[in-house]
Enzyme design. Structure first.
Site, mmCIF file in Angstrom:
data_model
loop_
_atom_site.group_PDB
_atom_site.id
_atom_site.type_symbol
_atom_site.label_atom_id
_atom_site.label_comp_id
_atom_site.label_asym_id
_atom_site.label_seq_id
_atom_site.Cartn_x
_atom_site.Cartn_y
_atom_site.Cartn_z
ATOM 1 N N SER A 124 0.833 -1.204 0.000
ATOM 2 C CA SER A 124 0.000 0.000 0.000
ATOM 3 C C SER A 124 0.863 1.246 0.000
ATOM 4 O O SER A 124 1.986 1.245 0.531
ATOM 5 C CB SER A 124 -0.867 -0.014 1.268
ATOM 6 N N TYR A 149 -2.345 -1.083 10.981
ATOM 7 C CA TYR A 149 -2.569 -1.650 9.638
ATOM 8 C C TYR A 149 -1.414 -1.278 8.717
ATOM 9 O O TYR A 149 -0.822 -2.136 8.053
ATOM 10 C CB TYR A 149 -3.897 -1.138 9.046
ATOM 11 N N LYS A 153 1.863 -3.563 6.707
ATOM 12 C CA LYS A 153 2.296 -3.536 5.293
ATOM 13 C C LYS A 153 3.807 -3.301 5.218
ATOM 14 O O LYS A 153 4.510 -3.965 4.451
ATOM 15 C CB LYS A 153 1.543 -2.452 4.519
HETATM 16 P P1 NAD Z 1 -10.967 -7.052 1.211
HETATM 17 O O1 NAD Z 1 -11.164 -7.049 2.681
HETATM 18 O O2 NAD Z 1 -12.134 -6.818 0.342
HETATM 19 O O3 NAD Z 1 -10.259 -8.427 0.762
HETATM 20 C C1 NAD Z 1 -9.408 -9.146 1.604
HETATM 21 C C2 NAD Z 1 -9.906 -10.573 1.617
HETATM 22 O O4 NAD Z 1 -9.056 -11.352 2.461
HETATM 23 C C3 NAD Z 1 -11.321 -10.708 2.175
HETATM 24 O O5 NAD Z 1 -12.096 -11.465 1.264
HETATM 25 C C4 NAD Z 1 -11.143 -11.446 3.489
HETATM 26 O O6 NAD Z 1 -12.246 -12.278 3.786
HETATM 27 C C5 NAD Z 1 -9.870 -12.223 3.236
HETATM 28 N N1 NAD Z 1 -9.088 -12.582 4.420
HETATM 29 C C6 NAD Z 1 -8.744 -11.802 5.467
HETATM 30 N N2 NAD Z 1 -7.972 -12.503 6.327
HETATM 31 C C7 NAD Z 1 -7.809 -13.753 5.795
HETATM 32 C C8 NAD Z 1 -7.115 -14.921 6.199
HETATM 33 N N3 NAD Z 1 -6.430 -14.969 7.340
HETATM 34 N N4 NAD Z 1 -7.165 -16.014 5.397
HETATM 35 C C9 NAD Z 1 -7.871 -15.997 4.235
HETATM 36 N N5 NAD Z 1 -8.556 -14.913 3.807
HETATM 37 C C10 NAD Z 1 -8.517 -13.796 4.581
HETATM 38 O O7 NAD Z 1 -9.811 -5.981 0.900
HETATM 39 P P2 NAD Z 1 -9.317 -5.424 -0.495
HETATM 40 O O8 NAD Z 1 -9.687 -3.990 -0.555
HETATM 41 O O9 NAD Z 1 -9.706 -6.325 -1.590
HETATM 42 O O10 NAD Z 1 -7.756 -5.479 -0.253
HETATM 43 C C11 NAD Z 1 -6.972 -6.596 -0.669
HETATM 44 C C12 NAD Z 1 -5.557 -6.388 -0.175
HETATM 45 O O11 NAD Z 1 -5.061 -5.154 -0.690
HETATM 46 C C13 NAD Z 1 -5.442 -6.295 1.353
HETATM 47 O O12 NAD Z 1 -4.248 -6.931 1.741
HETATM 48 C C14 NAD Z 1 -5.357 -4.813 1.593
HETATM 49 O O13 NAD Z 1 -4.664 -4.496 2.778
HETATM 50 C C15 NAD Z 1 -4.576 -4.347 0.378
HETATM 51 N N6 NAD Z 1 -4.811 -2.938 0.041
HETATM 52 C C16 NAD Z 1 -6.080 -2.493 -0.152
HETATM 53 C C17 NAD Z 1 -6.288 -1.151 -0.446
HETATM 54 C C18 NAD Z 1 -7.679 -0.612 -0.654
HETATM 55 O O14 NAD Z 1 -7.853 0.590 -0.688
HETATM 56 N N7 NAD Z 1 -8.704 -1.440 -0.819
HETATM 57 C C19 NAD Z 1 -5.201 -0.273 -0.551
HETATM 58 C C20 NAD Z 1 -3.918 -0.780 -0.371
HETATM 59 C C21 NAD Z 1 -3.730 -2.126 -0.077
HETATM 60 C C1 UD1 Z 2 -7.032 5.062 3.771
HETATM 61 C C2 UD1 Z 2 -6.024 4.679 4.827
HETATM 62 C C3 UD1 Z 2 -4.915 3.871 4.185
HETATM 63 C C4 UD1 Z 2 -5.499 2.654 3.473
HETATM 64 C C5 UD1 Z 2 -6.551 3.127 2.473
HETATM 65 C C6 UD1 Z 2 -7.244 1.965 1.805
HETATM 66 C C7 UD1 Z 2 -6.042 6.415 6.579
HETATM 67 C C8 UD1 Z 2 -5.314 7.565 7.169
HETATM 68 N N1 UD1 Z 2 -5.490 5.878 5.457
HETATM 69 O O1 UD1 Z 2 -6.379 5.843 2.769
HETATM 70 O O2 UD1 Z 2 -4.005 3.423 5.178
HETATM 71 O O3 UD1 Z 2 -4.485 1.944 2.783
HETATM 72 O O4 UD1 Z 2 -7.540 3.920 3.146
HETATM 73 O O5 UD1 Z 2 -8.007 1.235 2.718
HETATM 74 O O6 UD1 Z 2 -7.083 6.011 7.058
HETATM 75 N N2 UD1 Z 2 -12.685 11.297 3.194
HETATM 76 C C9 UD1 Z 2 -13.691 12.180 3.497
HETATM 77 N N3 UD1 Z 2 -14.876 11.673 3.952
HETATM 78 C C10 UD1 Z 2 -15.104 10.356 4.142
HETATM 79 C C11 UD1 Z 2 -14.059 9.442 3.814
HETATM 80 C C12 UD1 Z 2 -12.853 9.950 3.366
HETATM 81 O O7 UD1 Z 2 -13.537 13.387 3.347
HETATM 82 O O8 UD1 Z 2 -16.192 9.969 4.588
HETATM 83 C C13 UD1 Z 2 -11.416 11.823 2.688
HETATM 84 C C14 UD1 Z 2 -10.247 11.478 3.584
HETATM 85 O O9 UD1 Z 2 -10.098 12.440 4.605
HETATM 86 C C15 UD1 Z 2 -9.096 11.509 2.577
HETATM 87 C C16 UD1 Z 2 -9.754 11.068 1.253
HETATM 88 O O10 UD1 Z 2 -11.157 11.243 1.440
HETATM 89 O O11 UD1 Z 2 -8.649 12.817 2.436
HETATM 90 C C17 UD1 Z 2 -9.476 9.612 0.915
HETATM 91 O O12 UD1 Z 2 -9.801 8.824 2.068
HETATM 92 P P1 UD1 Z 2 -9.846 7.241 2.048
HETATM 93 O O13 UD1 Z 2 -10.724 6.775 0.950
HETATM 94 O O14 UD1 Z 2 -10.162 6.789 3.442
HETATM 95 O O15 UD1 Z 2 -8.366 6.825 1.642
HETATM 96 P P2 UD1 Z 2 -6.962 7.223 2.336
HETATM 97 O O16 UD1 Z 2 -7.123 8.075 3.509
HETATM 98 O O17 UD1 Z 2 -6.095 7.756 1.242
#
Ligand code: NAD
Ligand code: UD1
Length: 347
Positions: A124, A149, A153
């Site tokens: 991330s 969290y 990472k």
């Molecule tokens: P998500 O929660 O939708 O998907 C994660 C999946 O992993 C879920 O289906 C959950 O049931 C499964 N899971 C959790 N723990 C587990 C375990 N111990 N064994 C097997 N399955 C397990 O999240 P996502 O948004 O699809 O994110 C996927 C990955 O990308 C995560 O590692 C997350 O941290 C990373 N990531 C997500 C974002 C984002 O904004 N969505 C940003 C950066 C990184």
């Molecule tokens: C957040 C997490 C980051 C994580 C990512 C994906 C924090 C500080 N960072 O990123 O670690 O990897 O989500 O899960 O939590 N916002 C609003 N109103 C809302 C929601 C969000 O104004 O109801 C704003 C936030 O203040 C931010 C922007 O929208 O400025 C994006 O927010 P968000 O979607 O939560 O992503 P990140 O903060 O970039």
């Protein structure tokens, strides 16, 4: 080629399964459904016209992994599984360290035992902490994530680097099956598959911007709170590098294709390189749905940085990949999914 996809029922994993299958890979999903639904797996199957093998279980369960590695000849693992809610990680840090770091450690041990040493890991942009002066490059010093969290990472990235480096030490030189690990640093994934059949389905109140906006748009919530209007940005709201989840999924296919040419451990940003403000996203979604999104301004959210934007040039150079979809596409597709599934997979 057969790929193990951990967390493949989740938001990003489900979209990636589709792109993998479209690219000719066969896929086996391992997911404990702790943050997802079996329905997602059924819908992936519907979209690709074939049943997707699914095992309900945890990456921390050695016996499940041993069963999988002895029953399938995997060439690589795409590792999405993990817990991802920032606020929950602050209140339950041990759960995050156990599931994310503990689970990944067991997975890597069992991969090594099975001789499967190609891994793509979901990292991330949070590893850059609150570094100033975006765009962020992979070779700049990493920051200090403000929550457990984010730290998981960072630690898993370190763990992967140590594991990859250990090959050379153990053998006095690269062995004939060295680790190939891609650490993909996602910026802000949003949007949904263009079919509207799969998308992001957060449990409870969404923490992230886009699902909150679409839930306001569909009438599940009255109004969006915009956290902070006094940042040092053109309109005072935060800037992020929003990336369409299908572009992100395609980035994984590109990483997989190039993995065998990347021995060791390589960090790669997956972003667009373009920042949009929170207000830009609100206005883009208003254009997509054709009416205003009720919103008010609220105080800054602790831990937010003013601007986070990727430098995506390494992904272009190494993977030959770049994003193709616009902010308008992200909003249109997120809205199509939300409108067709107002309660997510729950209906
Ligand atoms: P998500 O929660 O939708 O998907 C994660 C999946 O992993 C879920 O289906 C959950 O049931 C499964 N899971 C959790 N723990 C587990 C375990 N111990 N064994 C097997 N399955 C397990 O999240 P996502 O948004 O699809 O994110 C996927 C990955 O990308 C995560 O590692 C997350 O941290 C990373 N990531 C997500 C974002 C984002 O904004 N969505 C940003 C950066 C990184
Ligand atoms: C957040 C997490 C980051 C994580 C990512 C994906 C924090 C500080 N960072 O990123 O670690 O990897 O989500 O899960 O939590 N916002 C609003 N109103 C809302 C929601 C969000 O104004 O109801 C704003 C936030 O203040 C931010 C922007 O929208 O400025 C994006 O927010 P968000 O979607 O939560 O992503 P990140 O903060 O970039």
């Amino acid at each position: 080629m057969s790929i193990l996809v951990t967390g493949g029922a989740g938001y990003i994993g489900s979209h990636t399964c589709i792109e993998l299958i479209k690219a000719g890979y066969s896929v086996v999903v391992l997911d404990d459904l702790s943050n997802s639904s079996r329905e997602a797996i059924c819908r992936i199957g519907g979209l690709v016209g074939q049943e997707v093998p699914f095992i309900e279980g945890s990456i921390a369960d050695r016996s499940v992994l041993q069963h999988l590695f002895s029953n399938y000849q995997f060439s690589a693992v795409l590792h999405f599984a993990g817990s991802k809610a920032v606020g929950e990680s602050v209140s339950h840090p041990l759960m995050y360290y156990r599931n994310n770091i503990g689970g990944t450690t067991v997975l890597l041990e069992e991969m090594a035992r099975a001789g499967v040493k190609q891994l793509v890991f979901s990292s991330s942009a949070t590893v850059y902490g609150d570094a100033p002066n975006p765009p962020f490059r992979e070779d700049q010093p990493l920051g200090q994530p403000t929550n457990p969290y984010g730290k998981t990472k960072l630690f898993i990235e370190e763990l992967c680097r140590d594991v990859a480096a250990s090959d050379a030490q153990a053998c006095g030189g690269p062995d004939n099956n060295p680790w190939h690990i891609a650490l993909l640093r996602y910026f802000n994934p949003v949007g949904a598959h263009e079919s509207g059949r799969i998308g992001e389905d957060p449990r409870g109140t969404p923490n992230n911007l886009m699902p909150y906006i679409t839930q306001v748009a569909v009438g599940r919530r009255p109004s969006l709170s915009i956290f902070g209007s006094d940042y040092d940005t053109p309109d005072g709201t935060c800037i992020r590098d929003f990336i369409h989840v299908v572009d992100l999924a395609e980035g994984h296919v590109a990483a997989l294709k190039h993995l065998s040419a990347m021995p060791g451990c390589t960090a790669i940003n997956l972003g667009t390189g373009v920042g949009y403000s929170v207000l830009d996203v609100v206005h883009a979604m208003e254009a997509a749905i054709g009416r205003p999104i009720p919103h008010t301004f609220a105080p800054r959210r602790p831990g937010d940085s003013a601007a986070t934007v990727s430098d995506p040039s390494r992904a272009k150079a190494i993977l030959g990949w770049a994003t193709r979809r616009t902010l308008a596409d992200m909003c249109t597709d997120a809205w199509r999914w939300q409108q067709a599934n107002p309660q997510g997979y729950g209906e």
